[in-house]
Design an enzyme around this catalytic site. Structure first.
Site: not given
Ligand code: GAL
Length: 734
Positions: A452, A391
């Site tokens: 994610e 990210e």
């Molecule tokens: C994303 C990140 C993860 C975690 C997640 C929580 O932005 O890559 O490490 O923090 O959010 O939803």
């Protein structure tokens, strides 16, 4: 010849930066993997593990040196260390997730005692990835992975890489890249022998090798050996067939063996194609998975191999995923080995979280790319390298460099780079995207893999109100269903498998991000059953009603609709003794999931505020046969304290561990999520309990861990809680 000796025992540890004048008696004896501090499962400050500690180890060489060079190999230490042997600095390393080695040879006392000191800095140092800004996970300190002592001849193999190609053709190609280094002051001549063999049968095949090779002092060379293998058994997720490659070096005269190295590998073709799909061995495969952090309650990341394997088992066999992302760093070799073994695909990535540091910091990132790929490129389970800081913003120079390096070290695998914005410079082979839109956005580039979703968009605790737990599960259901229906999306890896400890800037204020489909002990929330219910019913039937069947937990009361996660064809719902109806999976709402949830409406007449409540029974049918059922009491008084170790037998090696799950359940074995009573434990035998004792249950369930000591014997654990019979578990240590 080479010797590789475990070097985890007989370390001394002190939570302070001390010199040689501090006596051994001020230290505590420890065995690796080691965490620099034990914690409760939540409500602690990450500052508590941020200090410089000293590890010391006195040792005599376990076997004579006999002219060999001796290295100390660390699988990892968090986060920066300096290593001293007999007062001389023999190595240093910055970064807590990649391996490093120290050459001890020139400073050893070959006959007498040696004093090894590791000065370990476990502070969150802004000069080392992932630090520099905020990070949503903890980097618990300690020498938290294995250490080994390695003896090699001055002329030895430093890397063995196996590449396969044309694996779907009648004759597949195998290439071995054998890197040999001459560390001696003399020119050396050697010959090589190489073979590949099937790990499940006797079939073995020699690989053609060149004639004698000569290496000047301090020179290194990489030999390329090629061979074919007829119709190899492919590595796949259902049948993860493994082969072994072995290389032997013989000295110039051709007789005595001077080195031998082997590695496992697999024949498989893993491709993200321009049509947007992922293909394994030529067949399209939708990737369905979850992210994994490597941390555990109480002991941070210092988990021995058995627990690493267990996590892979949970993700593959309990949750039915076909892929895991090692967010956000390279994870233990024992975890990856097990992914190879059981057929769980892996997205592995470099350490980092949003922040990109200065040139030196970026130098460590490039080093991490190299270390990750050199360590892991023989794992058939790994299908993609993540070569961006998770990210982070675009950075053309850095990411051209990480991509080029990855492609050079491994031309066989694609790169990805995880970002959360679509308008991003696409320098990788696969556009890997964190999609927090609560759906799946239309890809801008293909191949497009969702790395994610959900996570902080809907944090959910195992003891939350039932409506929230159901909605959490249904969000995973909707998003996985959506991606399954999009041919231009290769797959989706949800955030995340397990709840995890984090910094104060994230999570629920108690230092936990409740983002898992399982809790921090890897025990299921309802969302876990969305995943397990996708497992083929031929593997096992799954049925879980997402309810505690109470009259007043949901807003406005009642249990309508009833959601059931199951891979059965149909279910019968009984209210008390009466059949309410037979139901089919909700294919209308979830047209793409192999096994959509069942949504049963119309229960309001039985379960609303002010009516009499009776038991719920759900029966699952496959091909017309009742195969599984769940019975939930309408009067769920705690009726048993359960205590279950995952393993009946542990190794008496001082490091082996197993999880010890305890739950308070009703008469039918259903967990009672609001049983928060105190449970206390007693252990008898050569093992230790790791965790809070006494423990106030969370969501009616939690776990401690049992760590073996070094003597064999029987371990008995007793658990007690008011008003319920004592629970007893035994474990054998061998
Ligand atoms: C994303 C990140 C993860 C975690 C997640 C929580 O932005 O890559 O490490 O923090 O959010 O939803």
């Amino acid at each position: 010849m080479r010797t590789n000796l475990p070097f985890n025992h007989d370390w001394l540890f002190i939570a302070a930066d001390v010199g040689d004048e501090t006596p051994d008696s001020a230290f505590e004896s420890v065995i690796l993997p080691h965490t620099n501090k034990l914690f409760p499962h939540h409500n602690f400050d990450n500052l508590e593990y941020q200090f410089i500690s000293t590890y010391r180890k006195r040792f005599k060489l376990p076997e004579p040196r006999a002219g060999r060079r001796i290295f100390l190999d660390f699988d990892a230490a968090m986060i920066a260390c300096e290593v001293f042997l007999n007062g001389v600095k023999v190595g240093e390393h910055e970064g807590g997730y990649t391996p490093f080695s120290c050459d001890l040879t020139d400073y050893l006392d070959e006959k007498g005692e040696n004093r090894l000191v590791v000065r370990l800095d476990s502070r969150e140092r802004a000069d080392i990835p992932p630090f520099g800004f905020v990070v949503d996970y903890l980097t618990f300190g300690g020498i938290y992975r294995d250490v080994r002592l390695r003896y090699v001849e001055p002329l030895h193999i430093t890397n063995l890489c196996v590449r396969t190609a044309n694996v779907l053709a009648p004759t597949a190609d195998v290439t071995l890249l054998v890197t040999v280094q001459n560390q001696s002051p003399q020119t050396q001549t050697f010959t090589v022998e190489a073979s590949i063999s099937d790990t499940t049968s006797d079939s073995k095949q020699a690989i053609p090798v060149p004639g004698a090779v000569t290496l000047n002092p301090l020179e290194e060379t990489t030999l390329t050996l090629t061979e074919t293998w007829d119709r190899p058994a492919l590595w796949s997720i259902d049948d993860p067939h493994l082969y072994r490659a072995e290389v032997v070096l013989r000295s110039g005269a051709g007789s005595s063996q001077i080195d031998r190295v082997d590695t496992r590998f697999g024949f498989r073709e893993a491709e993200f194609r321009k049509d947007g799909r992922f293909y394994l061995n030529g067949q399209p495969l939708k990737l369905i998975g979850l992210n994994r952090h490597q941390t555990y309650p109480y002991f941070g990341a210092a988990a021995p191999a058995r627990l690493q394997r267990k996590d892979a088992e949970i993700i593959k066999h309990e949750l039915g995923c076909n892929i895991v992302r090692t967010s956000h760093y390279p994870q233990a070799t024992s975890f990856l080995d097990h992914c190879d073994q059981i057929g769980l695909l892996v997205f592995e990535e470099i350490p980092g979280w949003q922040h990109i540091g200065d040139r030196d910091w970026q130098g460590i990132t490039l080093r991490d790319v190299e270390a990750m790929i050199l360590r892991d490129r023989n794992h058939p389970s790994i299908i993609i390298w993540g070569v961006r800081i998770n990210e982070s913003q675009d950075d053309e120079a850095l990411y051209r460099a990480t991509n080029d390096l990855a492609h050079k070290l491994d031309p066989t695998r694609p790169t990805g780079g995880v970002r959360y914005f679509l308008d991003s410079q696409f320098l990788e082979d696969v556009f890997t995207y964190n999609d927090f839109s609560n759906t799946i956005v239309e890809p801008k580039y293909v191949p497009h893999l969702v790395t994610e979703f959900s996570g902080h968009m809907f944090p959910t605790k195992s003891f939350d109100q039932e409506e929230r737990l159901i909605e959490h599960a249904l969000r995973h259901a909707r998003i996985q269903d959506k991606q399954l229906g999009m041919s231009n999306v290769a797959g989706a890896i949800g955030w995340c498998a397990f709840d995890y400890n984090t910094h104060k800037e994230f999570g629920s204020g108690d230092r936990i991000c409740y983002h898992g489909v399982m809790d921090i002990w890897r025990l299921p929330k309802y969302a876990a059953y969305l995943y397990s219910s996708q497992i083929s019913p031929s593997v096992r039937p799954v049925l879980q009603a997402a309810t505690i069947w109470s009259m007043g937990d949901r807003s406005a009361g009642g249990n309508d609709p009833l959601v059931v996660f199951s891979n059965c064809d149909e279910i019968d719902v009984f209210i008390g003794n009466d059949l309410f109806g037979r139901f089919q999976p909700d294919r209308e709402s979830f047209p793409n999931l192999p096994h959509p949830p069942f949504q049963v409406n119309g229960l309001a007449i039985f379960s609303t505020w002010g009516r009499r409540l009776v038991d719920l029974r759900v029966v699952g049918y496959l091909d017309g046969q009742g195969v599984i059922e769940q019975h939930i009491e309408s009067s769920p008084i705690p009726s048993a304290l359960e205590l279950r170790p995952d393993d009946a037998v542990l190794d008496a090696d001082g490091m082996d561990m197993t999880r010890l799950v305890f739950r308070i359940v009703d008469r039918y074995g259903n967990r009672l999520p609001f049983a928060t009573q105190v449970v206390s434990f007693e252990i008898d035998g050569p093992a230790d309990l790791i965790g809070e004792n006494p423990f106030a249950l969370v969501g009616g369930q939690a776990a401690l861990y049992v760590r073996a000591r070094c003597q064999p014997g029987t371990v008995t654990v007793r658990a007690r809680t008011p008003r319920l019979p004592e629970a007893v578990a035994t474990i054998e240590l061998r």
